[in-house]
Design a protein around this motif. Structure first.
Motif, PDB file in Angstrom:
ATOM      1  N   ASP A  47       0.801  -1.224   0.000  1.00  8.96           N
ATOM      2  CA  ASP A  47       0.000   0.000   0.000  1.00  8.96           C
ATOM      3  C   ASP A  47       0.832   1.271   0.000  1.00  8.96           C
ATOM      4  O   ASP A  47       0.302   2.352   0.173  1.00  8.96           O
ATOM      5  CB  ASP A  47      -0.964   0.009   1.190  1.00  8.96           C
ATOM      6  N   GLU A  48       2.134   1.177  -0.204  1.00 10.49           N
ATOM      7  CA  GLU A  48       2.968   2.371  -0.234  1.00 10.49           C
ATOM      8  C   GLU A  48       3.550   2.562  -1.624  1.00 10.49           C
ATOM      9  O   GLU A  48       4.115   1.646  -2.213  1.00 10.49           O
ATOM     10  CB  GLU A  48       4.092   2.266   0.789  1.00 10.49           C
ATOM     11  N   CYS A  49       3.428   3.774  -2.142  1.00 12.70           N
ATOM     12  CA  CYS A  49       4.014   4.123  -3.430  1.00 12.70           C
ATOM     13  C   CYS A  49       5.530   3.941  -3.348  1.00 12.70           C
ATOM     14  O   CYS A  49       6.137   4.268  -2.323  1.00 12.70           O
ATOM     15  CB  CYS A  49       3.673   5.575  -3.774  1.00 12.70           C
ATOM     16  N   THR A  50       6.143   3.451  -4.417  1.00  9.61           N
ATOM     17  CA  THR A  50       7.592   3.242  -4.410  1.00  9.61           C
ATOM     18  C   THR A  50       8.364   4.536  -4.637  1.00  9.61           C
ATOM     19  O   THR A  50       9.553   4.591  -4.391  1.00  9.61           O
ATOM     20  CB  THR A  50       8.006   2.218  -5.482  1.00  9.61           C
ATOM     21  N   HIS A  51       7.690   5.581  -5.090  1.00  8.80           N
ATOM     22  CA  HIS A  51       8.363   6.850  -5.354  1.00  8.80           C
ATOM     23  C   HIS A  51       8.551   7.670  -4.081  1.00  8.80           C
ATOM     24  O   HIS A  51       9.626   8.168  -3.794  1.00  8.80           O
ATOM     25  CB  HIS A  51       7.568   7.667  -6.384  1.00  8.80           C
ATOM     26  N   ALA A  52       7.511   7.827  -3.334  1.00 11.85           N
ATOM     27  CA  ALA A  52       7.555   8.585  -2.086  1.00 11.85           C
ATOM     28  C   ALA A  52       6.416   8.068  -1.226  1.00 11.85           C
ATOM     29  O   ALA A  52       5.421   7.594  -1.745  1.00 11.85           O
ATOM     30  CB  ALA A  52       7.378  10.083  -2.353  1.00 11.85           C
ATOM     31  N   TYR A  53       6.577   8.164   0.082  1.00 10.50           N
ATOM     32  CA  TYR A  53       5.557   7.582   0.946  1.00 10.50           C
ATOM     33  C   TYR A  53       4.199   8.234   0.706  1.00 10.50           C
ATOM     34  O   TYR A  53       4.002   9.425   0.929  1.00 10.50           O
ATOM     35  CB  TYR A  53       5.927   7.699   2.429  1.00 10.50           C
ATOM     36  N   ALA A  54       3.301   7.447   0.226  1.00  9.01           N
ATOM     37  CA  ALA A  54       1.895   7.814   0.071  1.00  9.01           C
ATOM     38  C   ALA A  54       1.143   6.503  -0.031  1.00  9.01           C
ATOM     39  O   ALA A  54       1.663   5.513  -0.563  1.00  9.01           O
ATOM     40  CB  ALA A  54       1.676   8.660  -1.174  1.00  9.01           C
ATOM     41  N   LEU A  55      -0.076   6.472   0.453  1.00  8.98           N
ATOM     42  CA  LEU A  55      -0.863   5.249   0.410  1.00  8.98           C
ATOM     43  C   LEU A  55      -1.541   5.113  -0.950  1.00  8.98           C
ATOM     44  O   LEU A  55      -2.287   6.000  -1.371  1.00  8.98           O
ATOM     45  CB  LEU A  55      -1.916   5.248   1.518  1.00  8.98           C
ATOM     46  N   ASP A  79       0.083  -6.809 -11.817  1.00  6.97           N
ATOM     47  CA  ASP A  79       1.454  -7.315 -11.709  1.00  6.97           C
ATOM     48  C   ASP A  79       2.407  -6.348 -11.017  1.00  6.97           C
ATOM     49  O   ASP A  79       3.582  -6.641 -10.861  1.00  6.97           O
ATOM     50  CB  ASP A  79       1.999  -7.695 -13.085  1.00  6.97           C
ATOM     51  N   GLY A  80       1.922  -5.177 -10.619  1.00 13.57           N
ATOM     52  CA  GLY A  80       2.755  -4.217  -9.913  1.00 13.57           C
ATOM     53  C   GLY A  80       3.667  -3.382 -10.786  1.00 13.57           C
ATOM     54  O   GLY A  80       4.432  -2.562 -10.276  1.00 13.57           O
ATOM     55  N   LYS A  81       3.606  -3.566 -12.093  1.00 14.24           N
ATOM     56  CA  LYS A  81       4.498  -2.837 -12.998  1.00 14.24           C
ATOM     57  C   LYS A  81       4.249  -1.343 -12.917  1.00 14.24           C
ATOM     58  O   LYS A  81       3.111  -0.878 -12.926  1.00 14.24           O
ATOM     59  CB  LYS A  81       4.312  -3.291 -14.450  1.00 14.24           C
ATOM     60  N   CYS A  82       5.349  -0.594 -12.859  1.00 15.34           N
ATOM     61  CA  CYS A  82       5.265   0.853 -12.872  1.00 15.34           C
ATOM     62  C   CYS A  82       4.926   1.300 -14.288  1.00 15.34           C
ATOM     63  O   CYS A  82       5.569   0.881 -15.253  1.00 15.34           O
ATOM     64  CB  CYS A  82       6.593   1.452 -12.434  1.00 15.34           C
ATOM     65  N   LEU A  83       3.910   2.128 -14.417  1.00 15.47           N
ATOM     66  CA  LEU A  83       3.467   2.608 -15.718  1.00 15.47           C
ATOM     67  C   LEU A  83       3.843   4.065 -15.957  1.00 15.47           C
ATOM     68  O   LEU A  83       3.900   4.499 -17.108  1.00 15.47           O
ATOM     69  CB  LEU A  83       1.949   2.440 -15.849  1.00 15.47           C
ATOM     70  N   ALA A  84       4.081   4.815 -14.902  1.00 16.60           N
ATOM     71  CA  ALA A  84       4.432   6.228 -15.063  1.00 16.60           C
ATOM     72  C   ALA A  84       5.071   6.779 -13.800  1.00 16.60           C
ATOM     73  O   ALA A  84       4.684   6.434 -12.685  1.00 16.60           O
ATOM     74  CB  ALA A  84       3.180   7.043 -15.387  1.00 16.60           C
ATOM     75  N   PHE A  85       6.043   7.621 -13.995  1.00 11.56           N
ATOM     76  CA  PHE A  85       6.686   8.468 -12.999  1.00 11.56           C
ATOM     77  C   PHE A  85       7.665   7.746 -12.076  1.00 11.56           C
ATOM     78  O   PHE A  85       8.816   8.130 -12.010  1.00 11.56           O
ATOM     79  CB  PHE A  85       5.661   9.259 -12.194  1.00 11.56           C
ATOM     80  N   ALA A  86       7.261   6.756 -11.352  1.00 12.87           N
ATOM     81  CA  ALA A  86       8.176   6.045 -10.441  1.00 12.87           C
ATOM     82  C   ALA A  86       9.074   5.117 -11.254  1.00 12.87           C
ATOM     83  O   ALA A  86       8.736   4.711 -12.357  1.00 12.87           O
ATOM     84  CB  ALA A  86       7.382   5.256  -9.402  1.00 12.87           C
TER      85      ALA A  86
END
Length: 128
Positions: A47-55, A79-86
């Motif tokens: 539940d935590e964004c990999t870029h910066a802590y946010a739910l 699948d958890g794949k990053c699609l944008a920004f992070a």
């Protein structure tokens, strides 16, 4: 026998309490988990964004894409794949629905598969 058959699944919530397009955040054994119901399937990610802590459970879901409210990072809940920004993918967890309860497998023993596989089809989610 599937290697997850002998593991302990953590009860998360009643299946009928999840709504399409409304992510739900919760903690299982102290781990923040986000649940999503998309087209009748249930998915689980960290539940935590990999870029910066946010739910991520506070985010916006469009189809299979969850968007973080902090900086707009986007992930595919399947699948958890990053699609944008992070730059990093988000961890996903195997999910099953059993006796009306959504259950999440937090760490399959001996598994190197980051995304797990709850129902044997390789996508790590429950089709119920």
């Amino acid at each position: 026998m599937n290697k997850t058959d002998t593991q302990d699944w953590e009860a998360a919530c009643p299946a009928d309490s999840l709504r399409e397009g409304e992510p739900r955040g919760l903690k299982l054994k102290g781990i923040p988990i986000a649940l999503y119901k998309v087209e009748g399937c249930v998915y689980a990610t960290h539940d935590e964004c990999t870029h910066a802590y946010a739910l991520l459970s506070d985010g916006f879901i469009d189809g299979h894409t969850i968007e973080c409210t902090l900086h707009g990072a986007m992930y595919d809940v399947r699948d958890g794949k990053c699609l944008a920004f992070a730059s990093c993918d988000v961890k996903t967890y195997p999910v099953q629905v059993q006796d009306g309860m959504v259950k999440v497998l937090l760490s399959p023993a001996g598994s190197d598969d980051r995304n797990g596989n709850a129902d044997g089809d390789g996508d790590g989610n429950s089709h119920r």
